[in-house]
Design an enzyme around this catalytic site. Structure first.
Site, PDB file in Angstrom:
ATOM      1  CB  CYS A  69      -1.104   0.195   1.576  1.00 63.67           C
ATOM      2  SG  CYS A  69      -2.447   0.708   0.493  1.00 63.67           S
ATOM      3  CD  GLU A 106      -0.566  -5.453   6.158  1.00 59.62           C
ATOM      4  OE1 GLU A 106      -0.783  -5.449   5.605  1.00 59.62           O
ATOM      5  OE2 GLU A 106      -0.851  -4.171   6.470  1.00 59.62           O
ATOM      6  CG  HIS A 157      -3.261  -2.558   4.124  1.00 59.51           C
ATOM      7  ND1 HIS A 157      -2.567  -2.125   4.562  1.00 59.51           N
ATOM      8  CD2 HIS A 157      -4.015  -2.132   3.640  1.00 59.51           C
ATOM      9  CE1 HIS A 157      -2.293  -1.565   4.666  1.00 59.51           C
ATOM     10  NE2 HIS A 157      -3.353  -0.855   3.594  1.00 59.51           N
TER      11      HIS A 157
HETATM   12  N1  GLN Z   1      -3.800   6.311   0.968  1.00 61.87           N
HETATM   13  C1  GLN Z   1      -2.456   6.397   1.664  1.00 61.87           C
HETATM   14  C2  GLN Z   1      -1.255   7.037   1.039  1.00 61.87           C
HETATM   15  O1  GLN Z   1      -2.050   7.409  -0.333  1.00 61.87           O
HETATM   16  C3  GLN Z   1      -1.702   5.038   1.964  1.00 61.87           C
HETATM   17  C4  GLN Z   1      -3.081   3.822   2.521  1.00 61.87           C
HETATM   18  C5  GLN Z   1      -2.732   2.791   3.118  1.00 61.87           C
HETATM   19  O2  GLN Z   1      -1.378   2.529   3.572  1.00 61.87           O
HETATM   20  N2  GLN Z   1      -3.774   1.796   3.624  1.00 61.87           N
HETATM   21  O3  GLN Z   1       0.313   7.367   0.989  1.00 61.87           O
END
Ligand code: GLN
Length: 204
Positions: free
Chosen positions: A84, A177, A175
């Site tokens: 992410c 995890e 995610h």
């Molecule tokens: N929206 C976050 C970003 O732009 C990422 C979201 C996340 O890691 N769950 O950095």
């Protein structure tokens, strides 16, 4: 790491986000997790996970100290897995809006790419990992909008890659995890680390 049978030491960048869940996932996948907050904590690691969180906040922390440059050179020479916000930090180009990144993954990624209604959701994807469909937890997820020719797609959402691998770099826009009953993604990373010849890091 001296022998294939040993548990690799894998760092988890512990600035923000759910790094403890990554550490648990690594421990369950045959690795020894190590929390990383300072450049010197990268020494003697076989690999690194950069967790989710808020990439802008993580960048501020990294750029304040010496960690950004140290992290980039580590990621250029060792296996690394970004999830992410971590995937955002690894990409060669970030959009919405543009921001600095480590540039070790040949991909263009768009932050916060899903509308408010569906910005957090759980979906299942076909996957090239063995074992059937993969559960993916998305939280204000980015979207990978371009990948280079060396990037292998392991799972997807609406025709866009969600889990990719390029050599010793892996990235997920979800995610893994947060699915404790399915450790295939962390296992794939630990297997990648075990199959990568270990590098003696130059300590400056
Ligand atoms: N929206 C976050 C970003 O732009 C990422 C979201 C996340 O890691 N769950 O950095």
């Amino acid at each position: 790491m001296s022998a294939e049978s040993e548990r690799p030491r894998i760092g988890v960048l512990a600035i923000q986000g759910d790094y403890a869940a990554h550490a648990d996932a690594l421990a369950q996948s045959g690795a020894t997790p190590v929390e990383v907050r300072k450049p010197e904590e990268l020494e003697d690691l076989d690999a690194l996970i950069i967790p989710g969180g808020e990439s802008t906040t993580m960048l501020k922390f990294l750029e304040r100290g010496k960690l950004f440059d140290e992290l980039r050179s580590f990621c250029q020479s060792h296996p690394v897995f970004g999830t992410c916000a971590g995937a955002i930090l690894l990409a060669r180009e970030v959009r919405n809006p543009p921001q600095a990144s480590l540039g070790v993954l040949d991909a263009v990624i768009e932050r916060n790419a899903y509308g408010r209604q569906i910005d957090s959701s759980i979906l299942f994807s076909d996957t090239r990992l063995p074992g059937g469909k993969l559960e993916m937890v998305f939280i204000r997820a980015p979207r990978i909008i371009e990948t280079g020719p060396e990037v292998e797609v392991l799972a997807h959402r609406d025709g866009r890659p969600t889990l990719i691998r390029q050599g010793k770099v892996m990235a997920a826009t979800f995610h893994p995890e947060l699915t404790p009953d399915d450790r295939r993604v962390h296992q794939a990373f630990v297997d990648l680390v075990k199959s990568t010849p270990s590098i003696t890091r130059k300590v400056s």
